[in-house]
Design an enzyme around this catalytic site. Structure first.
Site, PDB file in Angstrom:
ATOM      1  N   HIS A  92     138.768  52.653 -18.614  1.00 15.74           N
ATOM      2  CA  HIS A  92     138.502  51.238 -18.877  1.00 15.74           C
ATOM      3  C   HIS A  92     139.844  50.530 -18.792  1.00 15.74           C
ATOM      4  O   HIS A  92     140.877  51.108 -19.156  1.00 15.74           O
ATOM      5  CB  HIS A  92     137.999  51.018 -20.304  1.00 15.74           C
ATOM      6  CG  HIS A  92     136.699  51.680 -20.622  1.00 15.74           C
ATOM      7  ND1 HIS A  92     136.618  52.935 -21.152  1.00 15.74           N
ATOM      8  CD2 HIS A  92     135.427  51.230 -20.512  1.00 15.74           C
ATOM      9  CE1 HIS A  92     135.347  53.235 -21.345  1.00 15.74           C
ATOM     10  NE2 HIS A  92     134.610  52.229 -20.959  1.00 15.74           N
ATOM     11  N   MET A  95     137.401  56.422 -11.066  1.00 15.65           N
ATOM     12  CA  MET A  95     136.504  55.314 -11.434  1.00 15.65           C
ATOM     13  C   MET A  95     137.193  54.380 -12.417  1.00 15.65           C
ATOM     14  O   MET A  95     137.882  54.835 -13.324  1.00 15.65           O
ATOM     15  CB  MET A  95     135.236  55.916 -12.053  1.00 15.65           C
ATOM     16  CG  MET A  95     134.254  54.936 -12.616  1.00 15.65           C
ATOM     17  SD  MET A  95     134.631  54.386 -14.306  1.00 15.65           S
ATOM     18  CE  MET A  95     133.579  55.457 -15.270  1.00 15.65           C
ATOM     19  N   HIS A 115     122.347  60.150 -22.087  1.00 14.48           N
ATOM     20  CA  HIS A 115     121.529  58.954 -22.292  1.00 14.48           C
ATOM     21  C   HIS A 115     120.063  59.216 -21.963  1.00 14.48           C
ATOM     22  O   HIS A 115     119.173  58.635 -22.580  1.00 14.48           O
ATOM     23  CB  HIS A 115     122.085  57.795 -21.460  1.00 14.48           C
ATOM     24  CG  HIS A 115     123.499  57.429 -21.825  1.00 14.48           C
ATOM     25  ND1 HIS A 115     124.216  56.467 -21.170  1.00 14.48           N
ATOM     26  CD2 HIS A 115     124.328  57.930 -22.789  1.00 14.48           C
ATOM     27  CE1 HIS A 115     125.425  56.368 -21.716  1.00 14.48           C
ATOM     28  NE2 HIS A 115     125.517  57.261 -22.691  1.00 14.48           N
ATOM     29  N   ASP A 146     127.635  60.728 -14.800  1.00 19.29           N
ATOM     30  CA  ASP A 146     128.310  61.090 -16.054  1.00 19.29           C
ATOM     31  C   ASP A 146     127.671  62.359 -16.615  1.00 19.29           C
ATOM     32  O   ASP A 146     126.461  62.405 -16.862  1.00 19.29           O
ATOM     33  CB  ASP A 146     128.201  59.954 -17.081  1.00 19.29           C
ATOM     34  CG  ASP A 146     129.303  58.930 -16.918  1.00 19.29           C
ATOM     35  OD1 ASP A 146     130.098  59.048 -15.965  1.00 19.29           O
ATOM     36  OD2 ASP A 146     129.374  58.001 -17.747  1.00 19.29           O
ATOM     37  N   ASP A 165     123.809  59.371 -29.324  1.00 15.63           N
ATOM     38  CA  ASP A 165     124.558  59.840 -28.161  1.00 15.63           C
ATOM     39  C   ASP A 165     125.665  60.799 -28.610  1.00 15.63           C
ATOM     40  O   ASP A 165     126.663  60.383 -29.175  1.00 15.63           O
ATOM     41  CB  ASP A 165     125.171  58.620 -27.457  1.00 15.63           C
ATOM     42  CG  ASP A 165     125.848  58.973 -26.156  1.00 15.63           C
ATOM     43  OD1 ASP A 165     125.707  60.118 -25.696  1.00 15.63           O
ATOM     44  OD2 ASP A 165     126.523  58.091 -25.603  1.00 15.63           O
ATOM     45  N   ASP A 172     127.442  63.093 -26.711  1.00 14.32           N
ATOM     46  CA  ASP A 172     128.555  63.352 -25.782  1.00 14.32           C
ATOM     47  C   ASP A 172     129.168  64.740 -25.979  1.00 14.32           C
ATOM     48  O   ASP A 172     130.391  64.906 -26.063  1.00 14.32           O
ATOM     49  CB  ASP A 172     129.643  62.268 -25.915  1.00 14.32           C
ATOM     50  CG  ASP A 172     129.197  60.929 -25.344  1.00 14.32           C
ATOM     51  OD1 ASP A 172     128.362  60.918 -24.415  1.00 14.32           O
ATOM     52  OD2 ASP A 172     129.678  59.885 -25.822  1.00 14.32           O
TER      53      ASP A 172
HETATM   54  C1  GLT Z   1     131.364  54.683 -23.546  1.00 20.18           C
HETATM   55  C2  GLT Z   1     129.947  55.047 -23.183  1.00 20.18           C
HETATM   56  C3  GLT Z   1     129.860  55.749 -21.910  1.00 20.18           C
HETATM   57  C4  GLT Z   1     130.288  54.935 -20.728  1.00 20.18           C
HETATM   58  C5  GLT Z   1     131.705  54.563 -20.731  1.00 20.18           C
HETATM   59  C6  GLT Z   1     131.962  53.563 -19.654  1.00 20.18           C
HETATM   60  S1  GLT Z   1     132.344  54.140 -22.249  1.00 20.18           S
HETATM   61  O1  GLT Z   1     132.004  55.788 -24.091  1.00 20.18           O
HETATM   62  O2  GLT Z   1     129.394  55.839 -24.227  1.00 20.18           O
HETATM   63  O3  GLT Z   1     128.589  56.290 -21.682  1.00 20.18           O
HETATM   64  O4  GLT Z   1     130.144  55.731 -19.589  1.00 20.18           O
HETATM   65  O5  GLT Z   1     132.040  52.258 -20.111  1.00 20.18           O
HETATM   66 MN    MN Z   2     128.824  57.425 -19.813  1.00 20.05          MN
HETATM   67 MN    MN Z   3     127.336  58.949 -23.713  1.00 19.27          MN
END
Ligand code: GLT
Ligand code: MN
Ligand code: MN
Length: 379
Positions: A51, A85, A219, A244, A254, A256
């Site tokens: 970003h 990106m 997501h 992603d 979320d 991650d």
């Molecule tokens: C943020 C979000 C991600 C996005 C990123 C891009 S930032 O962490 O949770 O899924 O891909 O803005």
């Molecule tokens: Mn993402």
């Molecule tokens: Mn995410």
């Protein structure tokens, strides 16, 4: 051998995540962006994603921005790292508390466009091929607060504006809109890959070709969707400039998590799909370290993601070379020999539906073979 050597990248915000969340404060000190780039390169990534604010502190002037970009370029050249990106943070600053491109305040919408233009300049300067637009704040909690049709029209105006800016500036970057169903907003507009594809179809044809989807494993899994099918639909539409990657327990916030940490079978089929499609876009890990990680563990996070991706690619090779699996797959397909395609003949044709219904499908053995392959017992 895989069809395509995957370009594996990771976001600066991933490794720089200090652990701050709703219930707790940071567990790690801030990570300097240049040290972050070196860490990512050391761990073996091909590229990095950023970003605007990850690289240049929010509110910096033009001189400071140029200085940081030059320094970034030096580190990239020294480390052999690609800027893959770029994106703009339209979610952290309180000005975006009720939306950016879909804010009911036209000044905020204009400010979001300005910020996107500046982030795109940075991305172009560093040679990025993709500009992601994750509309984290594009949503609402109070349904009464806006007409969703109006919000979508503002969203469309904003995306078209950015796409035109890229074109007019001579930048080659593709836009990739990233869907997410919720978090941080109660509901986010364009919640799934399918919604984004539908939205893209409504864009001005003059810019439509420049816009695609950036689907994220987590997501889709948050709302129990089959991510492999989401990605297949993006590929089918020729709209997958970026992806992603990570992991997620279904139906939760979320998370991650590191790539490969959950649902190894679906993850395997994702890797297989991308390689079957000869897809050569950037494979971006969008993962977070655990709050319990120390700074010394960050490199392991990057390495682990890369290693898991490559190991799954090896399993894809084994799948293709596995004689039993290939035989079973061949058994699943039947051609339409003897069945006419001519409309009148087809209308009159007598099918033996009992025979169709009685057909045996070898799915027990097929799924078992895949499970065994993933368990490493078929080598
Ligand atoms: C943020 C979000 C991600 C996005 C990123 C891009 S930032 O962490 O949770 O899924 O891909 O803005
Ligand atoms: Mn993402
Ligand atoms: Mn995410």
């Amino acid at each position: 051998m895989p069809n395509v050597e995957p370009k594996l990248s990771i976001g600066l915000w991933c490794t720089a995540f200090a652990g701050t969340e709703v219930f707790g404060s940071a567990t790690r000190p801030p990570l300097d962006p240049m040290d972050n780039l070196r860490l990512i390169a050391r761990a073996g990534a091909w590229g990095f994603n950023f970003h605007d604010d990850d690289l240049v502190p929010f509110g910096s002037d033009v001189q400071e921005t140029d200085r940081v970009l030059q320094e970034t370029r030096r580190v990239m050249d020294g480390e052999g790292l690609v800027a893959s990106m770029a994106t703009t943070n339209m979610f952290a600053h309180p000005a975006f508390k009720d939306g950016a491109l879909t804010s009911a305040d036209a000044r905020v919408r204009a400010y979001a466009r300005q910020k996107a233009m500046r982030a795109a300049d940075m991305g172009a300067e560093l040679g990025c091929s993709v500009f992601v637009m994750w509309g984290g704040r594009e949503g609402l909690e109070v349904e009464a607060s806006r007409d969703p049709r109006e919000a979508l029209a503002w969203y469309r105006d904003g995306v078209e504006f950015v796409a035109r800016y890229l074109a007019d500036s001579g930048y080659g970057m593709q836009i990739a809109i990233e869907p997410k169903p919720s978090e941080p907003r109660g509901d986010i507009f364009l919640p799934t890959a399918g919604s984004v594809l539908g939205f893209i179809a409504t864009l001005d044809p003059a810019v439509r070709d420049r816009v695609g989807v950036n689907p994220e494993v987590q997501h889709a899994r948050m709302v129990n969707l089959n991510f492999v099918h989401e990605v297949a639909q993006c590929l089918d539409a020729g709209k997958l400039p970026h992806i992603d990657l990570g992991a997620q327990k279904p139906g939760r916030f979320d998370q991650d998590l590191r790539f490969g940490a959950e649902d190894i079978k679906e993850t395997f089929f994702l890797v297989k799909l991308l390689d079957d499609a000869h897809w050569d876009g950037p494979h971006a890990f969008d993962v977070k370290p655990y709050r319990s990680d120390t700074p010394d563990d960050l490199e392991d996070l990057v390495r682990g993601n890369i290693r898991s991706y490559r190991l799954l690619l090896e399993r894809v090779d084994e799948f293709r070379a596995d004689a039993e699996i290939q035989e079973l797959l061949a058994e699943c397909r039947v051609d339409a020999a003897g069945v006419p395609d001519d409309v009148d003949a087809l209308r009159a044709f007598a099918f033996d539906v009992d025979e169709l219904a009685a057909r045996r499908l070898p799915y027990q053995r097929l799924d078992q073979a895949v499970v065994e392959l993933l368990m490493g017992v078929r080598r």
